[in-house]
Structure formats: structure tokens, C-alpha cells
Motif scaffolding. Structure first.
Motif, PDB file in Angstrom:
ATOM      1  N   SER A   1     -82.199  85.038  68.315  1.00  0.00           N
ATOM      2  CA  SER A   1     -81.352  84.027  67.684  1.00  0.00           C
ATOM      3  C   SER A   1     -80.909  84.381  66.274  1.00  0.00           C
ATOM      4  CB  SER A   1     -82.069  82.677  67.666  1.00  0.00           C
ATOM      5  OG  SER A   1     -83.254  82.766  66.901  1.00  0.00           O
ATOM      6  N   GLN A   2     -81.642  85.242  65.577  1.00  0.00           N
ATOM      7  CA  GLN A   2     -81.297  85.543  64.188  1.00  0.00           C
ATOM      8  C   GLN A   2     -80.781  86.965  64.002  1.00  0.00           C
ATOM      9  OE1 GLN A   2     -85.134  83.981  62.765  1.00  0.00           O
ATOM     10  NE2 GLN A   2     -83.979  82.729  61.341  1.00  0.00           N
ATOM     11  N   ILE A   3     -80.177  87.502  65.031  1.00  0.00           N
ATOM     12  CA  ILE A   3     -79.595  88.834  64.935  1.00  0.00           C
ATOM     13  C   ILE A   3     -78.203  88.729  64.318  1.00  0.00           C
ATOM     14  CG2 ILE A   3     -78.624  90.724  66.298  1.00  0.00           C
ATOM     15  CD1 ILE A   3     -81.015  90.590  68.090  1.00  0.00           C
ATOM     16  N   ILE A   4     -77.948  89.567  63.313  1.00  0.00           N
ATOM     17  CA  ILE A   4     -76.632  89.634  62.678  1.00  0.00           C
ATOM     18  C   ILE A   4     -75.739  90.524  63.537  1.00  0.00           C
ATOM     19  CG2 ILE A   4     -75.409  90.202  60.551  1.00  0.00           C
ATOM     20  CD1 ILE A   4     -78.230  90.236  59.222  1.00  0.00           C
ATOM     21  N   VAL A   5     -74.500  90.092  63.783  1.00  0.00           N
ATOM     22  CA  VAL A   5     -73.604  90.883  64.622  1.00  0.00           C
ATOM     23  C   VAL A   5     -72.283  91.135  63.897  1.00  0.00           C
ATOM     24  CG1 VAL A   5     -74.582  90.181  66.831  1.00  0.00           C
ATOM     25  CG2 VAL A   5     -72.775  88.802  65.798  1.00  0.00           C
ATOM     26  N   PRO A   6     -71.757  92.360  64.033  1.00  0.00           N
ATOM     27  CA  PRO A   6     -70.436  92.649  63.468  1.00  0.00           C
ATOM     28  C   PRO A   6     -69.353  91.863  64.210  1.00  0.00           C
ATOM     29  CG  PRO A   6     -71.653  94.666  63.935  1.00  0.00           C
ATOM     30  CD  PRO A   6     -72.388  93.553  64.607  1.00  0.00           C
TER      31      PRO A   6
ATOM     32  N   ASN B   1     -82.271  92.454  57.396  1.00  0.00           N
ATOM     33  CA  ASN B   1     -82.552  91.164  58.025  1.00  0.00           C
ATOM     34  C   ASN B   1     -84.059  90.937  58.017  1.00  0.00           C
ATOM     35  OD1 ASN B   1     -82.852  88.926  59.638  1.00  0.00           O
ATOM     36  ND2 ASN B   1     -81.447  89.630  61.237  1.00  0.00           N
ATOM     37  N   GLN B   2     -84.538  90.173  57.057  1.00  0.00           N
ATOM     38  CA  GLN B   2     -85.970  89.964  56.921  1.00  0.00           C
ATOM     39  C   GLN B   2     -86.511  88.996  57.971  1.00  0.00           C
ATOM     40  OE1 GLN B   2     -85.957  88.938  52.732  1.00  0.00           O
ATOM     41  NE2 GLN B   2     -86.240  91.068  52.126  1.00  0.00           N
ATOM     42  N   SER B   3     -85.595  88.307  58.670  1.00  0.00           N
ATOM     43  CA  SER B   3     -86.027  87.454  59.779  1.00  0.00           C
ATOM     44  C   SER B   3     -86.192  88.262  61.065  1.00  0.00           C
ATOM     45  CB  SER B   3     -84.997  86.338  60.016  1.00  0.00           C
ATOM     46  OG  SER B   3     -84.858  85.531  58.868  1.00  0.00           O
ATOM     47  N   LYS B   4     -85.378  89.303  61.223  1.00  0.00           N
ATOM     48  CA  LYS B   4     -85.443  90.177  62.396  1.00  0.00           C
ATOM     49  C   LYS B   4     -85.246  91.616  61.933  1.00  0.00           C
ATOM     50  CE  LYS B   4     -85.577  87.216  65.984  1.00  0.00           C
ATOM     51  NZ  LYS B   4     -86.497  87.284  67.120  1.00  0.00           N
ATOM     52  N   PRO B   5     -86.270  92.242  61.371  1.00  0.00           N
ATOM     53  CA  PRO B   5     -86.102  93.589  60.791  1.00  0.00           C
ATOM     54  C   PRO B   5     -85.516  94.609  61.752  1.00  0.00           C
ATOM     55  CG  PRO B   5     -88.237  92.655  60.190  1.00  0.00           C
ATOM     56  CD  PRO B   5     -87.641  91.734  61.208  1.00  0.00           C
ATOM     57  N   GLN B   6     -85.736  94.414  63.056  1.00  0.00           N
ATOM     58  CA  GLN B   6     -85.207  95.388  64.010  1.00  0.00           C
ATOM     59  C   GLN B   6     -83.688  95.334  64.103  1.00  0.00           C
ATOM     60  OE1 GLN B   6     -86.975  92.708  64.673  1.00  0.00           O
ATOM     61  NE2 GLN B   6     -86.638  91.850  66.710  1.00  0.00           N
ATOM     62  N   SER B   7     -83.076  94.336  63.479  1.00  0.00           N
ATOM     63  CA  SER B   7     -81.614  94.241  63.539  1.00  0.00           C
ATOM     64  C   SER B   7     -80.966  94.543  62.197  1.00  0.00           C
ATOM     65  CB  SER B   7     -81.193  92.847  64.024  1.00  0.00           C
ATOM     66  OG  SER B   7     -81.514  91.854  63.059  1.00  0.00           O
TER      67      SER B   7
ATOM     68  N   SER C   1     -77.882  80.765  61.528  1.00  0.00           N
ATOM     69  CA  SER C   1     -78.578  79.894  60.584  1.00  0.00           C
ATOM     70  C   SER C   1     -80.003  80.384  60.327  1.00  0.00           C
ATOM     71  CB  SER C   1     -78.618  78.460  61.123  1.00  0.00           C
ATOM     72  OG  SER C   1     -79.387  78.395  62.302  1.00  0.00           O
ATOM     73  N   ASN C   2     -80.513  80.067  59.134  1.00  0.00           N
ATOM     74  CA  ASN C   2     -81.903  80.360  58.756  1.00  0.00           C
ATOM     75  C   ASN C   2     -82.261  81.841  58.835  1.00  0.00           C
ATOM     76  OD1 ASN C   2     -83.066  77.622  58.223  1.00  0.00           O
ATOM     77  ND2 ASN C   2     -82.324  77.297  60.322  1.00  0.00           N
ATOM     78  N   THR C   3     -81.286  82.695  58.532  1.00  0.00           N
ATOM     79  CA  THR C   3     -81.534  84.133  58.524  1.00  0.00           C
ATOM     80  C   THR C   3     -81.773  84.606  57.093  1.00  0.00           C
ATOM     81  OG1 THR C   3     -80.133  84.459  60.478  1.00  0.00           O
ATOM     82  CG2 THR C   3     -80.606  86.391  59.133  1.00  0.00           C
ATOM     83  N   GLU C   4     -82.919  85.213  56.862  1.00  0.00           N
ATOM     84  CA  GLU C   4     -83.240  85.723  55.521  1.00  0.00           C
ATOM     85  C   GLU C   4     -82.668  87.130  55.362  1.00  0.00           C
ATOM     86  OE1 GLU C   4     -87.205  84.650  53.807  1.00  0.00           O
ATOM     87  OE2 GLU C   4     -87.670  84.323  55.929  1.00  0.00           O
ATOM     88  N   LEU C   5     -81.859  87.302  54.296  1.00  0.00           N
ATOM     89  CA  LEU C   5     -81.167  88.564  54.093  1.00  0.00           C
ATOM     90  C   LEU C   5     -81.435  89.146  52.716  1.00  0.00           C
ATOM     91  CD1 LEU C   5     -77.516  88.115  55.427  1.00  0.00           C
ATOM     92  CD2 LEU C   5     -79.281  89.619  56.318  1.00  0.00           C
ATOM     93  N   GLN C   6     -81.436  90.477  52.667  1.00  0.00           N
ATOM     94  CA  GLN C   6     -81.405  91.172  51.390  1.00  0.00           C
ATOM     95  C   GLN C   6     -80.348  92.262  51.483  1.00  0.00           C
ATOM     96  OE1 GLN C   6     -84.928  92.155  48.726  1.00  0.00           O
ATOM     97  NE2 GLN C   6     -84.537  94.162  49.613  1.00  0.00           N
TER      98      GLN C   6
END
Length: 430
Positions: free
Chosen positions: A2-7, A377-383, A398-403
Motif C-alpha cells: 500500500s505504501q509503494i511509490i510509483v512513477p 521510502n522509510q515506510s517500505k525501504p524495498q521500494s 497516504s502515510n508514506t514516510e520519505l527522505q
């Protein structure tokens, strides 16, 4: 998942008023993120807008695998629906967002590159938008209001809101061509009724009268030895739209030149026209426009005259909010007085090569305006996404922690993120 960032693959609009070829920020972004575009940017073609979101006129696409494990492109909203069904939750949009906005994406994010003036226009409020959509669906194509914010990325010219009343009256008295275009104008005690009368008379005036008066105005201003900025603006508008009544609105609306980083908010019923420059724009997910001038398109005079707010004075500039823990050079947040959106800006340099993004409880869209950067993606490091560059556009659940991390210390990074206005998550608004 659910918290994977996608292009996202996004669409450009090639309106006539856009900048040509690589003079356009829109074209530069297309060239930056899509290798298939890099050799087909046409310097004889205009690139006016980049749309990022799920508006049906130009929805952004996600490349993903279908049930047969084959790659396909699907619309952003369809992707969100599919992922939420797989997760049996509303976690991608966020529960509060779905409660407030339903399953429509709550905002539309854009980049604009403006060569010639856009039409003088205003946008309806929610109630009027529903009425217009019901009555004239071929003209007003959705039932939503369209508040918007524009953040300048270059010097940015615009007309916005009515000038102070004394300025307008002075121009009517001292600009003979404007005065002659307002026959039977009566001075009224009520400011709103007086402004409404000016707008209505101008927009309903005989087209030959307007055309002749504007020609005389152009001839007179062209002979001035020391034209003012306003004189030059009038001449520029005339050169682009000769004979169009909208040229006279330069004397009625505030003339602004925003510096990069400055922003203005346009509420329902506020007359405005973008004149030149590049900006980041965010708005409610609507394409409803009621036009008055500087356009060959339909001018809905009666609707416009009734819907304008007729407030005068300084237009609605948006002062960015800075985060006390981060230098204002590295983080700004533009928060308008609407629920649908806000825009955050992050700037990475060799002195500040990493930044943690504000956590949003709603969905977001990120644009890498310039530079090379990694999204951790600190919520899903594998992504994690490690090879992003100018023109990259991403959907963030939503609720995705990013750096963010700068990849090349010699190239500063600029990132704009549009997200739902944080105020809707306040406990008092639940």
C-alpha cells in the motif's frame, strides 16, 4: 504494497498560448523524464501545460503488471482502486480523504509555460459549478469548483482581482479610449454594483466601438517616449489580441509580476489572467472556466457578470510557511484556504543534501523540477527510488514516510509536492 511509490507517465497540453519547444519548462520536463520524448521535442510546437493527476481530460498513467504478468498502463485512479481492493482497505487515499472527497482524486497538479496571455476568466463556486454542469454539460464539463494556487518558478506576469476603486475611476477619467467604451456608465454609491456595471457594459459593448477605441489607444501609446509598465502591458495584450475587449481590463484588474517562489491564490469568482512566465499550479480537480476576454473562445458574459465577487484591492498572495527546523531556503509550504490541496517545496544543496518530507495522511504527487535525487521510502525501504532526475513525477500513497537525498552535490535539487491540505486531518474537522 500500500505504501509503494510509483512513477507516473503524464500528459502535456499543447495549447496555442504555450511556449515553443525547449523554451518551455513543460517540454524540458518531458525531455527529462521520458527518454522516448527526448528526441521528439519540436521547437515549432507549443508546450503549455503538464497535467499530473486523474482528471479525465488527461489522466496520469501507472505502468504495472496485469493478471497475466504483462506490463500495461492504467489510469492513476484505476490503479488506486485496484491496489485498495487487493489490500482490502482505503489506505492509499486515506480514510479521511475518502470520507471528505469520495473516490475522486482530490486535486489536479500542473506546470504551466505561458508565452501569450491566457483568457481573462473566473471559476465558479461549488453551487454554481453544479448548476452550470447540469445546464450546459458541453461547456462546463464537471460539477466541481476550481480554486487554484500558482507558484512562480520564473518572473510571472498576471492580472488578478479588481484594482482599488479610486484607481479604476481615475483610469476611466484619464484614458479617453476607455471612457468612450463605457457609454451610459453611471456613478453608483454601491461599489459592487458600480464594478458590475463597468464589466457588463464593456463586455456587451458594440464590437466595432471596442475595436476602434482600442486601435486609437494603441496608436496613442505607441507614440509615447517613456511608456509606463502599464502602457507596455496594454500594447503587449493588444499585439496578441487586437480589438479584444479584454485589453481594457488591464486598467480594471491588478497587474502583478511575481518573483520566483511567490504565489497567489485564486478563489471562486475572482477575475484573473495569466500573462507570461512559468509556474507550478494546483487546483481542485476541475476544468470549469467562465471567460470574459483575451480569447477567441466562448465569452459567457451574463454568467461572469453575476458570479464575480467584485472585491477590490490587493489580490490574494500566499505567504509560504517555513518549517522552523529547516532553513527557509530548503523548505516552503504554500497552504491556501481550501481543503483540497497544499503545495510543499524542497530544495537540496551541498549544504543540505538530505531532507525528510512532511508526512501526509493523504495521497501526494511529487515533481522533480530539477536535479538528481533519490527518494528513500522509510515506510517500505524495498521500494526506494534511487535514479530520479528532472521531470520525474511520482505518486505517493497516504502515510508514506520519505527522505530525499541529493545524488550529485554539484546540481541543486528542487522538488514540488502537491498533497491534500493538512487542515482536514485536524481532530476538530473529523
Amino acid at each position: 504494497m500500500s505504501q509503494i511509490i510509483v512513477p507516473l507517465k503524464c500528459t502535456s497540453q499543447n495549447y496555442e498560448w504555450g511556449k515553443f519547444g525547449t523554451n518551455s519548462t513543460v517540454a524540458q520536463l518531458l525531455k527529462g523524464y521520458a527518454k522516448e520524448c527526448s528526441n521528439i521535442i519540436d521547437d515549432n510546437k507549443t508546450y503549455a501545460e503538464l497535467w499530473m493527476g486523474s482528471h479525465p481530460s488527461a489522466p496520469s498513467k501507472v505502468v504495472c503488471n496485469n493478471s497475466q504478468n504483462q506490463q500495461e498502463e492504467i489510469n492513476l485512479n484505476d490503479y488506486i482502486e485496484r491496489e485498495q481492493k487487493l489490500n482490502h482497505s482505503s489506505c492509499i487515499r486515506g480514510e479521511i480523504v475518502e470520507k471528505r472527497f469520495g473516490k475522486d482524486f482530490p486535486f489536479l497538479f500542473k506546470v504551466l509555460s505561458i508565452r501569450t496571455a491566457l483568457s481573462i476568466q473566473a471559476h465558479p463556486d461549488s453551487q454554481l459549478a453544479q448548476v452550470l454542469f447540469k445546464k450546459f454539460p458541453n461547456i462546463y464539463k464537471d460539477p466541481y469548483h476550481k480554486p487554484e494556487i500558482a507558484v512562480a518558478t520564473t518572473p510571472f506576469e498576471a492580472l488578478c482581482g479588481f484594482r482599488p476603486l479610486n484607481e479604476i475611476q481615475n483610469f476611466i477619467e484619464t484614458i479617453p479610449e476607455l471612457n468612450r467604451s463605457l457609454p451610459n456608465l453611471n456613478k453608483l454609491d454601491d461599489c459592487k454594483e458600480y464594478l458590475k456595471s463597468i464589466v457588463t457594459i464593456l463586455l456587451k459593448a458594440d464590437s466595432e466601438l471596442i475595436k476602434n477605441n482600442l486601435h486609437h489607444l494603441k496608436e496613442r501609446l505607441s507614440k509615447l517616449d517613456n511608456p509606463s509598465d502599464l502602457d507596455r502591458l496594454v500594447l503587449k495584450l493588444y499585439s496578441q489580441y487586437p480589438g479584444d475587449v479584454g485589453v481594457f481590463f488591464a486598467y480594471i484588474l491588478n497587474y502583478l509580476i511575481l518573483k520566483p517562489g511567490q504565489a497567489m491564490f485564486l478563489a471562486a469568482g475572482e477575475p484573473h489572467a495569466y500573462i507570461s512566465g512559468d509556474c507550478i499550479e494546483c487546483m481542485a480537480p476541475s476544468d470549469n472556466v467562465v471567460r470574459a476576454g483575451l480569447t477567441p473562445k466562448l465569452k459567457d458574459v451574463d454568467t461572469l457578470a453575476e458570479m464575480l465577487t467584485y472585491s477590490t484591492g490587493k489580490p490574494g498572495l500566499v505567504d509560504p510557511i517555513t518549517n522552523p527546523s529547516i532553513s527557509s531556503e530548503n523548505y516552503l509550504s504554500y497552504v491556501p484556504p481550501v481543503d483540497e490541496f497544499q503545495v510543499d517545496y524542497y530544495h537540496l544543496t551541498s549544504k543540505c543534501p538530505k531532507l525528510k518530507a512532511n508526512l501526509s495522511k493523504g495521497p501526494s504527487i511529487a515533481l522533480v523540477l530539477s536535479g538528481k535525487v533519490s527518494f528513500e521510502n522509510q515506510s517500505k525501504p524495498q521500494s526506494n527510488l534511487s535514479d530520479l532526475h528532472t521531470g520525474s513525477v511520482l505518486f505517493i500513497p497516504s502515510n508514506t514516510e520519505l527522505q530525499f537525498s541529493q545524488n550529485d552535490s554539484n546540481i541543486p535539487v528542487s522538488i514540488f509536492i502537491a498533497t491534500v491540505n493538512n487542515k482536514i486531518f485536524n481532530k476538530n474537522n473529523l
